[in-house]
Scaffold this motif. Structure first.
Motif, mmCIF file in Angstrom:
data_model
loop_
_atom_site.group_PDB
_atom_site.id
_atom_site.type_symbol
_atom_site.label_atom_id
_atom_site.label_comp_id
_atom_site.label_asym_id
_atom_site.label_seq_id
_atom_site.Cartn_x
_atom_site.Cartn_y
_atom_site.Cartn_z
ATOM 1 N N TYR A 131 0.838 -1.203 0.000
ATOM 2 C CA TYR A 131 0.000 0.000 0.000
ATOM 3 C C TYR A 131 0.874 1.255 0.000
ATOM 4 C CZ TYR A 131 -3.238 -3.662 1.186
ATOM 5 O OH TYR A 131 -3.968 -4.822 1.147
ATOM 6 N N ALA A 132 1.962 1.186 -0.725
ATOM 7 C CA ALA A 132 2.997 2.217 -0.690
ATOM 8 C C ALA A 132 2.484 3.621 -0.965
ATOM 9 C CB ALA A 132 4.099 1.865 -1.695
ATOM 10 N N SER A 133 1.527 3.747 -1.853
ATOM 11 C CA SER A 133 1.065 5.080 -2.262
ATOM 12 C C SER A 133 -0.070 5.605 -1.403
ATOM 13 C CB SER A 133 0.599 5.037 -3.724
ATOM 14 O OG SER A 133 -0.517 4.164 -3.860
ATOM 15 N N LEU A 134 -0.639 4.748 -0.555
ATOM 16 C CA LEU A 134 -1.904 5.090 0.091
ATOM 17 C C LEU A 134 -1.714 5.643 1.494
ATOM 18 C CD1 LEU A 134 -4.122 2.145 -1.183
ATOM 19 C CD2 LEU A 134 -3.882 4.454 -2.099
ATOM 20 N N GLY A 135 -1.297 6.900 1.553
ATOM 21 C CA GLY A 135 -1.245 7.662 2.796
ATOM 22 C C GLY A 135 -2.149 8.872 2.650
ATOM 23 N N PHE A 136 -2.932 9.151 3.694
ATOM 24 C CA PHE A 136 -3.935 10.206 3.605
ATOM 25 C C PHE A 136 -3.508 11.464 4.370
ATOM 26 C CE2 PHE A 136 -6.734 6.252 3.499
ATOM 27 C CZ PHE A 136 -6.699 6.186 2.113
ATOM 28 N N ASP A 137 -4.256 12.526 4.139
ATOM 29 C CA ASP A 137 -4.035 13.803 4.832
ATOM 30 C C ASP A 137 -2.601 14.296 4.636
ATOM 31 O OD1 ASP A 137 -6.702 13.644 5.943
ATOM 32 O OD2 ASP A 137 -5.903 12.147 7.341
ATOM 33 N N HIS A 138 -2.111 14.170 3.408
ATOM 34 C CA HIS A 138 -0.788 14.661 2.998
ATOM 35 C C HIS A 138 0.358 13.903 3.687
ATOM 36 C CE1 HIS A 138 -2.970 17.926 1.109
ATOM 37 N NE2 HIS A 138 -3.535 18.220 2.268
ATOM 38 N N SER A 139 0.099 12.683 4.166
ATOM 39 C CA SER A 139 1.144 11.870 4.792
ATOM 40 C C SER A 139 1.598 10.801 3.809
ATOM 41 C CB SER A 139 0.622 11.210 6.076
ATOM 42 O OG SER A 139 0.326 12.183 7.049
ATOM 43 N N LYS A 140 2.725 11.028 3.147
ATOM 44 C CA LYS A 140 3.247 10.058 2.194
ATOM 45 C C LYS A 140 3.936 8.929 2.952
ATOM 46 C CE LYS A 140 6.257 9.499 -1.824
ATOM 47 N NZ LYS A 140 7.055 10.172 -2.871
ATOM 48 N N THR A 190 4.193 -3.866 -5.090
ATOM 49 C CA THR A 190 3.263 -4.355 -6.102
ATOM 50 C C THR A 190 2.598 -3.180 -6.796
ATOM 51 O OG1 THR A 190 1.199 -5.584 -6.478
ATOM 52 C CG2 THR A 190 1.479 -4.572 -4.320
ATOM 53 N N LEU A 191 2.268 -3.360 -8.059
ATOM 54 C CA LEU A 191 1.555 -2.322 -8.795
ATOM 55 C C LEU A 191 0.037 -2.442 -8.632
ATOM 56 C CD1 LEU A 191 4.427 -2.094 -9.976
ATOM 57 C CD2 LEU A 191 3.386 -1.665 -12.203
ATOM 58 N N SER A 192 -0.405 -3.466 -7.918
ATOM 59 C CA SER A 192 -1.831 -3.763 -7.812
ATOM 60 C C SER A 192 -2.643 -2.613 -7.243
ATOM 61 C CB SER A 192 -2.047 -5.009 -6.945
ATOM 62 O OG SER A 192 -1.477 -6.143 -7.539
ATOM 63 N N LYS A 193 -2.149 -2.025 -6.139
ATOM 64 C CA LYS A 193 -2.921 -0.976 -5.475
ATOM 65 C C LYS A 193 -2.573 0.404 -6.013
ATOM 66 C CE LYS A 193 -3.512 -4.494 -2.535
ATOM 67 N NZ LYS A 193 -2.933 -5.836 -2.736
ATOM 68 N N THR A 194 -1.308 0.647 -6.275
ATOM 69 C CA THR A 194 -0.875 1.972 -6.711
ATOM 70 C C THR A 194 -1.507 2.373 -8.038
ATOM 71 O OG1 THR A 194 1.241 1.616 -5.588
ATOM 72 C CG2 THR A 194 1.147 3.406 -7.186
ATOM 73 N N TYR A 195 -1.639 1.401 -8.957
ATOM 74 C CA TYR A 195 -2.136 1.707 -10.304
ATOM 75 C C TYR A 195 -3.377 0.904 -10.685
ATOM 76 C CZ TYR A 195 2.625 3.567 -10.531
ATOM 77 O OH TYR A 195 3.799 4.247 -10.273
ATOM 78 N N ASN A 196 -4.074 0.324 -9.710
ATOM 79 C CA ASN A 196 -5.251 -0.508 -10.021
ATOM 80 C C ASN A 196 -4.899 -1.618 -11.006
ATOM 81 O OD1 ASN A 196 -7.059 0.953 -8.384
ATOM 82 N ND2 ASN A 196 -7.413 2.455 -9.996
ATOM 83 N N GLY A 229 -3.833 5.357 6.444
ATOM 84 C CA GLY A 229 -3.325 4.800 5.203
ATOM 85 C C GLY A 229 -4.058 3.536 4.797
ATOM 86 N N THR A 230 -3.684 2.968 3.657
ATOM 87 C CA THR A 230 -4.268 1.797 2.992
ATOM 88 C C THR A 230 -5.682 2.121 2.523
ATOM 89 O OG1 THR A 230 -5.317 0.620 4.867
ATOM 90 C CG2 THR A 230 -2.947 0.278 4.518
ATOM 91 N N PHE A 231 -6.400 1.118 2.031
ATOM 92 C CA PHE A 231 -7.812 1.343 1.712
ATOM 93 C C PHE A 231 -8.707 0.478 2.592
ATOM 94 C CE2 PHE A 231 -6.650 -1.121 -2.413
ATOM 95 C CZ PHE A 231 -6.772 -2.360 -1.811
ATOM 96 N N PHE A 232 -8.313 0.370 3.875
ATOM 97 C CA PHE A 232 -9.102 -0.357 4.855
ATOM 98 C C PHE A 232 -9.392 0.519 6.063
ATOM 99 C CE2 PHE A 232 -6.464 -3.812 2.911
ATOM 100 C CZ PHE A 232 -7.500 -4.453 2.244
ATOM 101 N N ALA A 233 -10.538 0.281 6.671
ATOM 102 C CA ALA A 233 -10.855 0.870 7.970
ATOM 103 C C ALA A 233 -10.880 -0.262 8.992
ATOM 104 C CB ALA A 233 -12.202 1.579 7.919
#
Length: 390
Positions: free
Chosen positions: A210-219, A238-244, A323-327
């Motif tokens: 989930y390398a790209s998935l940081g929220f609120d400007h947190s890379k 993996t390119l799975s999450k970053t680029y769908n 981060g990620t796409f999970f709650a």
């Protein structure tokens, strides 16, 4: 039919956690009841058009109709090198510090098999992505799971490792940004990780799915950004999450040259090479403008906000994942993860992942995926509200 007994190693593998959820849903889908499946992390948006176009063009190239090099095409290895330099300021040797493979799953299950001997310990976390247990089993290794406590921002404390485990620990498996908690690693934590690994001569893997998935400007940080990290660590991307690109099955590992060399040697015997046109498309994704990634992160953040604000409005004290796409949501009093998941399934027709599936420390939580539109997530909130739980 003659029945043949599977090997002991295969018999020890657990039933796939997500497969169980699929079977549960399949059993009721025939009823026609509209279920909302929030249990899995399969990206719902399309791969960016320029990446798809690159694949189509690559499929027409005669060079891609033959076997590609075992270590990957030079084009994609150079693209990975450039990407890590641009995104993280990390310098990589494209020949000796990169391994490419069919999705990050290959790296996550392969690295333990090239580093561990029967009886060694692989250090993991509780909760964690369930496949880490399977990867240890395939390597005939034992696991020790370090607890992830909410009070410590879901980061492990290496001082919790027992004295009888530490001397036999031969691999540390991390995953930040973290599935299932959504936690991000701090620079201080990653520095402690490298110090710990160097002191105890333990190699480290960071599953950077989930390398790209940081929220609120947190890379999210790369583990390799820490000084001397490559002396003990590799990172699996993996390119799975970053680029769908989940269905494209392209991943890579970068870092410590001795680990990469062992993994590449293992792959020459155990795995096939990645179709050359997919490698070309991966190079295109990594070297092109990352505006599509920025847009995707914004979409997930908006979805997160719709879900969390909605749950808070109905009285659920839900924490917002960084981060990620999970709650990762704490269940109401009187429930554990399985009983609450069963309630949502039975009464609200919502499929969620019970936290117990990720480890004992997850038993007070459920995991909800953000790979659905804002309208679907809002409908899920309405269904939960109708249960009058809060």
């Amino acid at each position: 039919m003659v029945y043949f007994e599977p090997s002991e190693r295969v018999r020890k593998l657990p039933v796939n956690f997500f497969g169980q959820l699929d079977h549960k849903l399949a059993a009721v889908e025939k009823t026609g009841v509209p279920y909302i499946n929030l249990s899995k992390g399969n990206p719902d948006l399309p791969t960016p058009e320029h990446i798809v176009a690159s694949l189509k063009a690559g499929a027409d190239q005669p060079e891609n109709h033959a076997y590609p090099p075992f270590i990957g095409k030079e084009k994609v290895r150079l693209a990975i090198t450039d990407f890590y330099k641009k995104e993280y300021g990390v310098t990589l040797d494209p020949t000796n510090e990169i391994a490419v493979f069919h999705g990050s799953h290959i790296g996550i299950t392969g690295i333990p098999q090239v580093l561990l001997n029967p009886g060694d310990y692989m250090l993991i976390t509780d909760p964690c992505y369930p496949i880490y247990y399977s990867s240890a089993t395939l390597a005939q290794a034992r696991t020790y799971a370090m607890p992830l406590e909410e009070s410590n921002r879901f980061l492990p404390d290496y001082r919790s490792i027992p004295d009888d485990v530490l001397p036999n620990a031969r691999l540390l498996m991390l995953n930040y940004p973290n599935n299932p908690t959504g936690a991000l690693a701090t620079k201080d934590f990653f520095q402690k990780t490298i110090d710990f690994a160097q002191t105890h001569h333990i190699p480290v893997v960071n599953d950077f799915a989930y390398a790209s998935l940081g929220f609120d400007h947190s890379k999210p940080l790369s583990l390799l950004q820490i000084e001397q990290a490559k002396s003990v660590a590799v990172e699996v991307y993996t390119l799975s999450k970053t680029y769908n690109m989940a269905g494209w099955r392209f991943g890579f590992a970068v870092g410590n040259a001795s680990i990469i060399r062992a993994l590449n040697h293992f792959q020459m015997h155990a795995c096939s090479t990645v179709f050359g046109a997919v490698q070309d498309a991966a190079a295109c994704a990594l070297q092109s403008s990352q505006e599509c990634v920025t847009r995707l992160v914004h979409i997930y953040q908006q979805r997160r906000d719709v879900l969390i604000s909605g749950l808070r409005r109905i009285g659920w004290k839900a924490d917002s994942p960084p981060g990620t796409f999970f709650a990762w949501l704490k269940v109401p009093a009187g429930y554990d993860s399985q009983s609450f998941t069963d309630l949502l399934f039975r009464e609200a027709h919502i499929v969620t992942a019970p936290g117990i599936g990720f480890g004992e420390k997850g038993n007070d939580f459920i995991r909800i995926s953000l790979v659905h539109s804002e309208d679907v997530l809002a409908e899920a909130v309405r269904r939960i509200d109708a249960l009058h739980l809060f």
